[in-house]
Design a protein around this motif. Structure first.
Motif, short mmCIF file in Angstrom:
data_model
loop_
_atom_site.label_atom_id
_atom_site.label_comp_id
_atom_site.label_asym_id
_atom_site.label_seq_id
_atom_site.Cartn_x
_atom_site.Cartn_y
_atom_site.Cartn_z
N UNK B 259 45.95 43.53 32.02
CA UNK B 259 46.50 43.05 33.29
C UNK B 259 45.88 43.85 34.44
N UNK B 260 45.40 43.15 35.48
CA UNK B 260 44.80 43.82 36.63
C UNK B 260 45.45 43.28 37.91
N UNK B 261 45.86 44.19 38.78
CA UNK B 261 46.41 43.76 40.08
C UNK B 261 45.28 43.74 41.11
N UNK B 262 45.32 42.74 41.99
CA UNK B 262 44.26 42.53 42.98
C UNK B 262 44.84 42.39 44.38
N UNK B 263 44.27 43.12 45.33
CA UNK B 263 44.70 42.96 46.73
C UNK B 263 44.18 41.66 47.34
N UNK B 264 42.99 41.23 46.96
CA UNK B 264 42.52 39.91 47.39
C UNK B 264 41.25 39.87 48.22
N UNK B 265 40.84 40.99 48.82
CA UNK B 265 39.59 40.97 49.60
C UNK B 265 38.41 40.88 48.64
N UNK B 266 37.51 39.94 48.87
CA UNK B 266 36.45 39.73 47.88
C UNK B 266 35.18 39.20 48.52
N UNK B 267 34.10 39.48 47.86
CA UNK B 267 32.82 38.85 48.17
C UNK B 267 32.04 38.77 46.87
N UNK B 268 31.15 37.82 46.82
CA UNK B 268 30.44 37.55 45.58
C UNK B 268 29.08 38.21 45.57
N UNK B 269 28.66 38.70 44.42
CA UNK B 269 27.30 39.23 44.35
C UNK B 269 26.25 38.14 44.36
N UNK B 270 26.66 36.90 44.10
CA UNK B 270 25.68 35.83 44.00
C UNK B 270 25.82 34.76 45.08
N UNK B 271 27.00 34.70 45.72
CA UNK B 271 27.21 33.67 46.74
C UNK B 271 27.34 34.33 48.11
N UNK B 272 26.92 33.62 49.15
CA UNK B 272 27.01 34.17 50.49
C UNK B 272 28.41 33.98 51.05
N UNK B 273 28.83 34.95 51.83
CA UNK B 273 30.11 34.83 52.52
C UNK B 273 31.25 35.44 51.74
N UNK B 274 32.05 36.26 52.42
CA UNK B 274 33.23 36.85 51.77
C UNK B 274 34.40 35.89 51.78
N UNK B 275 35.50 36.35 51.18
CA UNK B 275 36.68 35.49 51.13
C UNK B 275 37.95 36.33 50.99
N UNK B 276 39.08 35.71 51.27
CA UNK B 276 40.38 36.34 51.07
C UNK B 276 41.14 35.54 50.02
N UNK B 277 41.32 36.12 48.84
CA UNK B 277 42.13 35.50 47.81
C UNK B 277 43.58 35.96 47.99
N UNK B 278 44.53 35.19 47.50
CA UNK B 278 45.90 35.70 47.52
C UNK B 278 46.03 36.88 46.57
N UNK B 279 47.00 37.76 46.82
CA UNK B 279 47.22 38.87 45.88
C UNK B 279 47.59 38.30 44.51
N UNK B 280 47.18 39.01 43.46
CA UNK B 280 47.38 38.43 42.13
C UNK B 280 47.44 39.51 41.05
N UNK B 281 47.97 39.07 39.89
CA UNK B 281 47.81 39.81 38.63
C UNK B 281 46.98 38.90 37.74
N UNK B 282 45.78 39.34 37.40
CA UNK B 282 44.93 38.55 36.52
C UNK B 282 45.00 39.13 35.10
#
Lengths: 284, 427
Positions: B259-282
């Motif tokens: 189980x990993x908790x995530x704050x949600x700030x993200x960017x991809x190593x392969x795609x351009x542009x960052x993003x804001x995901x909702x907070x989550x437990x993956x």
């Protein structure tokens, strides 16, 4: 580091003073590693980076609590890449400047969403190499960047790369675009630049005020200081003034802000988890 | 903008005033008219303008200012050592607890102090009286030799009591100390970790150590005894993982889940542009590696996740605990939960004394839940099954009652708000 936030303290706050307000929580879209923050007094707005989401967030000047940003610059058209680490805002010419590795991106101050930069300074003539920081001088119309940090060779640590005074301040015309040469470079053993973090410009007198936190991996590196150069200094120019001796108490200065009204220089020190305010009339 | 628009009027008034004053001064008293005529008899200095306003107006008045002006034209002066004492220092002088661990054999509580950089050790049953300023720790570990800095993750070996400290940011080291370590001592083992390591969990059966990296987000799995420049034996990372500013980690070896908790700030190593995901437990298979998608995700408004920090899995009861930093709450989910689900229990409210909780430990031996609160210099203890707005069973407080923590952590910048006369400090 466990908790992201922007805390506001009264100018006269001291040891164990409580923040007057705190901006934090999911809807703020903040993350840790906010290596820059700027206050635009003309429009009463706060500008800050979210390095992980490759975003520039703009808040009301009075923002507090779990308040969302009023504008966000983010998306593939922005050409923001990697870690978006620092920024500056020019409220006179209404522009945002962002150092982004081998380039400087310039956006409209009121840009919002997936907007393209209005100018880009990049190319081999610029000497921009892992540019980490900048500040803009709207009076003398120059941008001062910290770049040309020596790259790490394979197997070399950041600290080993920082052994030499390879860091530099590069000065460009504010309206530069494309593959242009800097109009000035400050670099060399007398300049004593290992690496530079946050930069401010005291524009009425043309002073560059920059933090030098020393070697990256060391907890309490030697040779740290807050240095002041002129925007007209060139070559291996030593700082005009530097704060960094035992009286100053600083151990790893990374942030710097200016309060012209009270002739104060404010330093954020990461090793100390402290913010120190100095009376520094010489530069005002 | 109102103030800037006023400036020209003030400037004109100042210029007129100055001119008139000059006339008076240079003309001398003989030029004064007899009493009864309008004339200048006194001057008053204008109020000082803030620097930003002056700066802008100077620019407007001199749009084509040459590069060399003012002091810039001065002859090059030698460097001046301007070393001086600060006028004021903003600093929280008390410990700020980012993580908690418990040794149920020695009955000791270990608290990570991310403000003063160290580990404070208390008896498990310590309870600070309401009138006391603070409880003295029985041992303190800290100092340059320890390399404890921005120490944000903690694991106490349930058998040996060894202390595993995750030191985030520039140190980039996992440091391991014996349980009795105190003072400024070197770690008995160090592991060089990727930048921004945060969460830690250990699979004691498999002797594997799990670390989360906040960004670029990944989970690195090492041999438990890894040291030096040892590399991970597995790494989970990539666009499909859903990892986004990864924080806490918990594992269930029996069912094979991570189980990993995530704050949600993200960017991809392969795609351009960052993003804001909702907070989550993956949730992933325990041995997940590479760019593996989660098998389940707990996310959505019902979850009340708000900057979820460290997590803890109570394997005995099949419950996943989340220290919900910005929610000032503890959330408890079933470990089989999926999607937008409400927590089965939630601790929250003024009676709980929870303030920016970032770490927790479930002590099934004593049926207690222990929480470190970054926001108020304390650790609070509850019944394991506590829910709602309940008073802690015990509190270990390291600052006077009511003292909120500044939570300045790794300040990398500053700004000055000239309108409110405030210093802005981001972490």
């Amino acid at each position: 580091m466990a908790h992201p936030q922007i805390a506001a303290f009264a100018r006269l706050a001291k040891e164990n003073s409580q923040p007057t307000r705190v901006l934090a929580g999911q809807t703020t879209l903040l993350s840790r590693t906010m290596h820059d923050i700027r206050y635009d007094a003309v429009h009463d707005e706060i500008f800050v980076n979210n390095p992980f989401a490759q975003a520039i967030l703009v808040f009301r000047g009075a923002a507090q609590g779990e308040e969302p940003p009023i504008r966000i610059i983010q998306g593939p058209n922005t050409r923001l890449e990697g870690q978006v680490d620092r920024l500056d805002v020019d409220p006179v010419h209404n522009e945002i400047y962002i150092p982004n590795h081998e380039k400087i991106l310039i956006f409209p101050r009121d840009g919002n969403g997936d907007v393209a930069p209005i100018r880009i300074i990049t190319g081999p003539d610029t000497q921009l190499n892992d540019v980490e920081s900048l500040a803009v001088d709207p009076i003398h119309n120059v941008i001062v960047t910290a770049g040309a940090r020596p790259p790490t060779a394979p197997g070399q640590t950041r600290s080993q790369a920082d052994q030499v005074y390879g860091g530099a301040l590069l000065i460009f015309n504010r309206t530069d675009s494309g593959n242009v040469k800097p109009i000035g470079v400050i670099q060399g053993p007398k300049a004593r630049i290992v690496r530079i973090n946050q930069i401010q410009i005291q524009a009425t007198k043309g002073w560059i005020v920059a933090t030098q936190p020393g070697k990256y991996e060391e907890q309490e590196p030697e040779g740290v200081f807050v240095g002041v150069w002129s925007i007209n200094d060139r070559g291996d120019a030593p700082p005009r003034w530097f704060i960094g001796g035992p009286k100053s108490q600083i151990k790893k200065p990374r942030g710097v802000a200016l309060n012209p009204k009270d002739k104060e220089l404010i330093v954020a020190d990461m090793r100390l988890n402290k913010v120190l305010t100095y009376y520094f009339p010489e530069i005002f | 903008m109102l103030r800037t628009k006023q400036f020209p009027r003030v400037s004109i008034a100042a210029a007129v005033l100055a001119a008139v004053t000059a006339c008076v001064i240079f003309a001398g008293p003989s030029q004064l008219k007899p009493s009864g005529y309008p004339q200048l008899v006194a001057t008053q200095p204008l109020p000082e303008m803030s620097g930003e306003i002056c700066l802008e107006m100077a620019s407007l008045q001199e749009p084509k200012a040459p590069l060399r002006t003012a002091s810039a034209n001065a002859n090059r002066a030698p460097t001046s050592d301007a070393d001086r004492s600060p006028l004021r220092i903003i600093h929280d002088t008390y410990p700020t607890y980012s993580a908690i661990g418990v040794d149920t054999n020695s009955n000791e509580i270990f608290l990570q102090d991310e403000n003063l950089f160290g580990i404070k050790v208390f008896n498990r049953t310590d309870n600070t009286p309401p009138g006391a300023a603070f409880t003295e720790p029985k041992r303190i570990l800290g100092g340059l030799l320890t390399k404890l800095e921005f120490n944000c993750g903690l694991y106490i070996d349930p058998k040996s009591g060894d202390i595993y400290s995750v030191n985030n940011d520039t140190v980039d080291r996992l440091t391991v100390f014996p349980r009795e370590a105190k003072g400024n001592v070197k770690a008995m083992r160090e592991l060089h970790t990727p930048h921004r390591a945060y969460g830690i969990a250990v699979d004691e059966e498999a002797q594997e150590l799990y670390l989360t990296i906040e960004h670029p987000p990944e989970v690195d799995v090492y041999r438990k005894t890894a040291s030096g420049e040892d590399k991970p034996i597995r790494t989970l990372k990539g666009d499909n993982t859903g990892l986004a500013d990864a924080h806490g980690i918990a594992i269930d070896p029996k069912n094979g889940w991570m189980f990993v908790s995530n704050h949600g700030s993200a960017s991809s190593p392969t795609k351009k542009g960052g993003r804001f995901d909702p907070p989550s437990i993956t949730v992933y298979p325990l041995k997940a590696t590479g760019d593996t998608a989660p098998i389940r995700t707990i996310a959505g408004p019902k979850t009340q996740l708000n900057w979820p920090a460290h997590t803890f899995l109570d394997r005995e009861h099949g419950e996943l605990y989340v220290a919900n930093d910005a929610g000032d709450s503890i959330l408890v989910f079933r470990e089989t939960d999926n999607g937008d689900v409400a927590p089965t229990r939630m601790l929250k409210g003024p009676q709980t004394s929870l303030k920016n909780p970032t770490s927790l430990f479930v002590d099934t031996k004593n049926d207690e839940l222990l929480v470190s609160n970054m926001g108020n210099h304390s650790a609070t203890v509850y019944r394991r099954t506590a829910t709602g707005d309940v008073v802690p069973l015990r509190t270990i407080r390291s600052a006077p009652r009511g003292k909120q923590a500044d939570m300045i952590g790794n300040p990398g910048a500053a700004a000055y708000d000239s309108k409110r006369e405030e210093i802005l400090v981001p972490n």
